[in-house]
Design a protein around this motif. Sequence first.
Motif, PDB file in Angstrom:
ATOM      1  N   LEU A 276     -91.314 -24.986  84.714  1.00 44.13           N
ATOM      2  CA  LEU A 276     -90.985 -24.064  85.808  1.00 44.13           C
ATOM      3  C   LEU A 276     -89.664 -23.358  85.554  1.00 44.13           C
ATOM      4  CD1 LEU A 276     -91.968 -26.051  89.042  1.00 44.13           C
ATOM      5  CD2 LEU A 276     -92.958 -23.889  88.246  1.00 44.13           C
ATOM      6  N   LEU A 277     -88.656 -24.087  85.081  1.00 49.74           N
ATOM      7  CA  LEU A 277     -87.347 -23.487  84.833  1.00 49.74           C
ATOM      8  C   LEU A 277     -87.435 -22.428  83.745  1.00 49.74           C
ATOM      9  CD1 LEU A 277     -84.325 -23.293  85.275  1.00 49.74           C
ATOM     10  CD2 LEU A 277     -84.026 -25.286  83.778  1.00 49.74           C
ATOM     11  N   ILE A 278     -88.114 -22.748  82.656  1.00 42.54           N
ATOM     12  CA  ILE A 278     -88.252 -21.776  81.573  1.00 42.54           C
ATOM     13  C   ILE A 278     -89.092 -20.587  82.021  1.00 42.54           C
ATOM     14  CG2 ILE A 278     -89.219 -21.402  79.271  1.00 42.54           C
ATOM     15  CD1 ILE A 278     -88.492 -24.289  78.604  1.00 42.54           C
ATOM     16  N   GLY A 279     -90.205 -20.854  82.710  1.00 40.94           N
ATOM     17  CA  GLY A 279     -91.056 -19.771  83.190  1.00 40.94           C
ATOM     18  C   GLY A 279     -90.349 -18.877  84.185  1.00 40.94           C
ATOM     19  N   GLY A 280     -89.596 -19.477  85.118  1.00 40.58           N
ATOM     20  CA  GLY A 280     -88.858 -18.692  86.098  1.00 40.58           C
ATOM     21  C   GLY A 280     -87.817 -17.806  85.457  1.00 40.58           C
ATOM     22  N   THR A 281     -87.123 -18.329  84.440  1.00 38.13           N
ATOM     23  CA  THR A 281     -86.126 -17.527  83.734  1.00 38.13           C
ATOM     24  C   THR A 281     -86.778 -16.334  83.045  1.00 38.13           C
ATOM     25  OG1 THR A 281     -84.779 -19.506  83.358  1.00 38.13           O
ATOM     26  CG2 THR A 281     -84.323 -17.585  81.982  1.00 38.13           C
ATOM     27  N   ALA A 314     -88.345 -11.023  90.897  1.00 39.07           N
ATOM     28  CA  ALA A 314     -87.102 -11.667  91.325  1.00 39.07           C
ATOM     29  C   ALA A 314     -87.388 -12.807  92.300  1.00 39.07           C
ATOM     30  CB  ALA A 314     -86.169 -10.641  91.962  1.00 39.07           C
ATOM     31  N   VAL A 315     -88.240 -12.546  93.286  1.00 45.74           N
ATOM     32  CA  VAL A 315     -88.562 -13.581  94.276  1.00 45.74           C
ATOM     33  C   VAL A 315     -89.261 -14.764  93.615  1.00 45.74           C
ATOM     34  CG1 VAL A 315     -89.931 -14.097  96.321  1.00 45.74           C
ATOM     35  CG2 VAL A 315     -88.654 -11.946  96.193  1.00 45.74           C
ATOM     36  N   LEU A 316     -90.266 -14.473  92.784  1.00 47.77           N
ATOM     37  CA  LEU A 316     -91.007 -15.541  92.126  1.00 47.77           C
ATOM     38  C   LEU A 316     -90.124 -16.299  91.141  1.00 47.77           C
ATOM     39  CD1 LEU A 316     -93.654 -17.035  91.545  1.00 47.77           C
ATOM     40  CD2 LEU A 316     -94.231 -15.215  89.904  1.00 47.77           C
ATOM     41  N   GLY A 317     -89.347 -15.560  90.357  1.00 49.32           N
ATOM     42  CA  GLY A 317     -88.495 -16.201  89.362  1.00 49.32           C
ATOM     43  C   GLY A 317     -87.439 -17.087  89.981  1.00 49.32           C
ATOM     44  N   ILE A 318     -86.777 -16.603  91.041  1.00 53.42           N
ATOM     45  CA  ILE A 318     -85.753 -17.403  91.717  1.00 53.42           C
ATOM     46  C   ILE A 318     -86.373 -18.678  92.292  1.00 53.42           C
ATOM     47  CG2 ILE A 318     -84.199 -17.461  93.706  1.00 53.42           C
ATOM     48  CD1 ILE A 318     -83.662 -14.475  93.172  1.00 53.42           C
ATOM     49  N   THR A 319     -87.563 -18.544  92.894  1.00 57.80           N
ATOM     50  CA  THR A 319     -88.244 -19.725  93.439  1.00 57.80           C
ATOM     51  C   THR A 319     -88.537 -20.743  92.350  1.00 57.80           C
ATOM     52  OG1 THR A 319     -89.272 -18.354  95.159  1.00 57.80           O
ATOM     53  CG2 THR A 319     -90.252 -20.509  94.728  1.00 57.80           C
ATOM     54  N   MET A 320     -89.036 -20.265  91.212  1.00 54.51           N
ATOM     55  CA  MET A 320     -89.375 -21.174  90.116  1.00 54.51           C
ATOM     56  C   MET A 320     -88.140 -21.830  89.514  1.00 54.51           C
ATOM     57  SD  MET A 320     -92.375 -18.951  88.221  1.00 54.51           S
ATOM     58  CE  MET A 320     -92.584 -20.150  86.894  1.00 54.51           C
ATOM     59  N   VAL A 321     -87.009 -21.166  89.568  1.00 57.47           N
ATOM     60  CA  VAL A 321     -85.770 -21.763  89.066  1.00 57.47           C
ATOM     61  C   VAL A 321     -85.215 -22.784  90.049  1.00 57.47           C
ATOM     62  CG1 VAL A 321     -83.347 -21.283  88.523  1.00 57.47           C
ATOM     63  CG2 VAL A 321     -85.146 -19.842  87.557  1.00 57.47           C
ATOM     64  N   LEU A 322     -85.282 -22.474  91.347  1.00 56.31           N
ATOM     65  CA  LEU A 322     -84.697 -23.352  92.350  1.00 56.31           C
ATOM     66  C   LEU A 322     -85.463 -24.668  92.507  1.00 56.31           C
ATOM     67  CD1 LEU A 322     -83.687 -20.858  95.195  1.00 56.31           C
ATOM     68  CD2 LEU A 322     -82.178 -22.089  93.644  1.00 56.31           C
ATOM     69  N   VAL A 323     -86.782 -24.618  92.352  1.00 54.84           N
ATOM     70  CA  VAL A 323     -87.582 -25.835  92.560  1.00 54.84           C
ATOM     71  C   VAL A 323     -87.155 -26.972  91.637  1.00 54.84           C
ATOM     72  CG1 VAL A 323     -89.900 -26.818  92.335  1.00 54.84           C
ATOM     73  CG2 VAL A 323     -89.575 -24.681  93.584  1.00 54.84           C
ATOM     74  N   ILE A 345     -77.138 -25.084  88.724  1.00 56.74           N
ATOM     75  CA  ILE A 345     -77.866 -23.814  88.684  1.00 56.74           C
ATOM     76  C   ILE A 345     -78.399 -23.437  90.057  1.00 56.74           C
ATOM     77  CG2 ILE A 345     -79.967 -22.716  87.801  1.00 56.74           C
ATOM     78  CD1 ILE A 345     -79.466 -24.050  85.143  1.00 56.74           C
ATOM     79  N   SER A 346     -78.881 -24.425  90.806  1.00 58.12           N
ATOM     80  CA  SER A 346     -79.425 -24.108  92.135  1.00 58.12           C
ATOM     81  C   SER A 346     -78.348 -23.516  93.038  1.00 58.12           C
ATOM     82  CB  SER A 346     -80.023 -25.364  92.784  1.00 58.12           C
ATOM     83  OG  SER A 346     -79.024 -26.329  93.068  1.00 58.12           O
ATOM     84  N   VAL A 347     -77.134 -24.017  92.933  1.00 61.06           N
ATOM     85  CA  VAL A 347     -76.041 -23.489  93.748  1.00 61.06           C
ATOM     86  C   VAL A 347     -75.712 -22.059  93.330  1.00 61.06           C
ATOM     87  CG1 VAL A 347     -73.640 -23.811  94.414  1.00 61.06           C
ATOM     88  CG2 VAL A 347     -75.116 -25.799  94.121  1.00 61.06           C
ATOM     89  N   VAL A 348     -75.684 -21.819  92.024  1.00 66.26           N
ATOM     90  CA  VAL A 348     -75.371 -20.481  91.531  1.00 66.26           C
ATOM     91  C   VAL A 348     -76.439 -19.485  91.969  1.00 66.26           C
ATOM     92  CG1 VAL A 348     -75.030 -19.095  89.463  1.00 66.26           C
ATOM     93  CG2 VAL A 348     -74.075 -21.394  89.570  1.00 66.26           C
ATOM     94  N   PHE A 349     -77.707 -19.856  91.853  1.00 63.84           N
ATOM     95  CA  PHE A 349     -78.769 -18.935  92.267  1.00 63.84           C
ATOM     96  C   PHE A 349     -78.789 -18.741  93.777  1.00 63.84           C
ATOM     97  CE2 PHE A 349     -80.330 -18.987  88.013  1.00 63.84           C
ATOM     98  CZ  PHE A 349     -81.138 -17.860  87.905  1.00 63.84           C
ATOM     99  N   ASN A 350     -78.204 -19.663  94.503  1.00 62.29           N
ATOM    100  CA  ASN A 350     -78.067 -19.485  95.948  1.00 62.29           C
ATOM    101  C   ASN A 350     -77.250 -18.255  96.300  1.00 62.29           C
ATOM    102  OD1 ASN A 350     -79.257 -21.046  97.986  1.00 62.29           O
ATOM    103  ND2 ASN A 350     -78.175 -22.871  97.309  1.00 62.29           N
ATOM    104  N   THR A 351     -76.361 -17.849  95.402  1.00 62.01           N
ATOM    105  CA  THR A 351     -75.471 -16.724  95.699  1.00 62.01           C
ATOM    106  C   THR A 351     -76.170 -15.376  95.589  1.00 62.01           C
ATOM    107  OG1 THR A 351     -74.685 -16.468  93.409  1.00 62.01           O
ATOM    108  CG2 THR A 351     -73.539 -18.067  94.793  1.00 62.01           C
ATOM    109  N   ILE A 352     -77.436 -15.338  95.236  1.00 64.13           N
ATOM    110  CA  ILE A 352     -78.129 -14.057  95.089  1.00 64.13           C
ATOM    111  C   ILE A 352     -78.065 -13.248  96.378  1.00 64.13           C
ATOM    112  CG2 ILE A 352     -80.378 -15.044  95.721  1.00 64.13           C
ATOM    113  CD1 ILE A 352     -79.731 -12.263  93.138  1.00 64.13           C
ATOM    114  N   SER A 353     -78.067 -13.933  97.520  1.00 64.57           N
ATOM    115  CA  SER A 353     -78.027 -13.205  98.789  1.00 64.57           C
ATOM    116  C   SER A 353     -76.717 -12.438  98.941  1.00 64.57           C
ATOM    117  CB  SER A 353     -78.236 -14.161  99.969  1.00 64.57           C
ATOM    118  OG  SER A 353     -77.353 -15.267  99.890  1.00 64.57           O
ATOM    119  N   PHE A 354     -75.606 -13.061  98.586  1.00 64.48           N
ATOM    120  CA  PHE A 354     -74.342 -12.326  98.677  1.00 64.48           C
ATOM    121  C   PHE A 354     -74.255 -11.244  97.614  1.00 64.48           C
ATOM    122  CE2 PHE A 354     -69.968 -11.566  97.296  1.00 64.48           C
ATOM    123  CZ  PHE A 354     -69.456 -11.047  98.472  1.00 64.48           C
TER     124      PHE A 354
END
Length: 678
Positions: A276-281, A314-323, A345-354
């Motif tokens: 999932l991490l590799i696919g999401g990236t 972006a939505v699908l990739g971020i989800t696959m990285v966060l899981v 990584i999950s914390v860093v990807f959390n910042t996408i909203s800002f």
Amino acid sequence: MVEGSADEGANRGKTLREPLRAQELGAADGTASDGKPIARQNIITRVCIFILVMELAERLCFYSFSGSIIFFLRDELGFSQAVASAQASVFNTLVYLTPLLGGFIADAYWGRYWTIAVFGGIYFSGMVLMAFAAYPTNLIKWLFMLAFFGLVALGAGGIKSNVVTMGGDQFNLDIPEESAQKDSYFIYFYWVINVGALVSYFVLAQIATEPQEFGLPVGYGYFYVFLFSSIALLVALLSFFSATNRYIIKPPSGSATAKYFNTINEAARTSTEGKLLIGGTCILLVGVACGVAQPFLTSQSVRDFLSYAAFGCAVLGITMVLVPTTGLPVWIKDDRNALYATRVISVVFNTISFQVVYAAMNYFALSACQMDVDIQVGNGKPFQINAAMLNSADCLAIIFVVPLLDTVIYPYVEKRLGRKPIASEKYMTGIVVSMMAIFSAAVLEIMRRRAPLVSACGKSGSAVASAPTPSPTSVDDDKFYVDHDQCYSQCAATGVEMSDFSVWWMAIPFFLVGTGECLCNIPIYDLCYSQTPPAYRSLAQAVFLFVTAVGSMLTGAFTTALSDFVTNDLNDGHLEYFYFACLGFVIAFIPINLYCFSHFHEVEEHIIEGMVHNDAASETSSVENPVRSSETEFITRGPSENPDRFIGPRSTGGGESLTRRSSSSKYSFGGPGSLDFS
């Protein structure tokens, strides 16, 4: 160090600097009789000052065109406002992507010094070509686009990931005096960035649209800005190269990025999470490619398709990285360094909203340019300001809000809670502030559009029929604006009149975004450092920049999807729809923010510092300098027994709690000498 010594200068460039006082005292190995390192003279004033001057000049160059590039693409090169805005977002995306390349090349092949040298040369070549291509009587569109989106984006990003760390390499953290100097150096570095930005926004952005106010020919503003930027960058490079024989120049030590991906690839062979991490990236990279390509295509239907594809990826990739990265990724079995790095990584990807809100700030100037930008000082003749100048409100917010947080707000919260606020609490507060920023921008745009035109537009001689033809403009068109600057805005699209609504109102959302940045980005930067094993800290910062690039890509995709409402004359469109789209994305992401933060547990920093690689010894032996940098110190320092034993997030196996009791971050801005990031 004996200043001016030719022998010393030669030695510094070849074998890497010996401790300064050691030479003065005759100690060849730089140690005192008790074996401890001897303190050296001020490294900032003798070495790092050249790097600081470089950063000041380079930021002066960068921000001089970044604030007004939308106006140039629209008015001089003939793109629509929606396309020009999307292209500006693409540039920001590229600038935040290319540091990944620069960091990788520096670590694996060239080292920081030569990476800065090569990418700096590419950067300078791009700036010179931009200035040449922007000469008003001989605009060369294709050359400008190639120089700006190719050479400048590659060069600016390539040096971005190496300049600050090149300065950090100059200090020996075994010496307390130099450790303190290093802290001051990072604060000085922060300050010169903001000084460069403020000068650019206050002066050079104004020259772009109002050159006559500075004694320059009408219509030549952008050309002179690009020319001044080229000169500033030349000064930056000369400052950097002039101190070559003073620097500690570390050889490349191998890429931690490659090691990390090898570890993840091995884990993916036996785990769904790794796949999932590799696919999401990979999906995110496809989304970024779609977002970068779409504003350069001529077919509106293709642009729309790629915009939707970019958003979906972006939505699908971020989800696959966060899981697979939320919580403790125990699916990584053999490398606890990679395990602890992955959980960040999950914390860093959390910042996408800002990052979406931060990228949307570039669009605030579009609204501001159709407000009343005329100002008058005393009894002098009124003149117009370039709305890009309001970006300085973001800089001022950072300068003033950070000390307020450090000296008043955070201590008050700590007193009330009985502990220091943690990074997640700061970030979510920043999200609330950033939502206020984007909402206020939308409200101000609605109010501006409902306001009447300035009264000067109703006077004889300023009628719409007298306005020049649509862009691209000519020098004669610019002279028209000078004669009718009480009606027509010189930073708005051609022939667009100003609304009777003060431009200074738009400083509010700019300031709020800067405040949100203090609460969102700074704590996460600190967390990336303090909660990531030393060997992977550069990778964590690179991931942070990548997420920033994704945020810029998303805003560009939103703009293209809403291009019918982002019109050249905003009175004919609804720019607030773009703001509301960004606001909706932030709101939709809040449950994800809360979930991911709730599963992240901060670990005692001494545990993180003690993590080492199996091949640490071979890495550190390749460093020629006997004075270790901070990176070397962290890699070589660790528990003396069984360092590869897995340590969980709650205990060391002996009952000692690893959960960090409170945030140790502090940001004190009482002045450059007293400033401290830790």
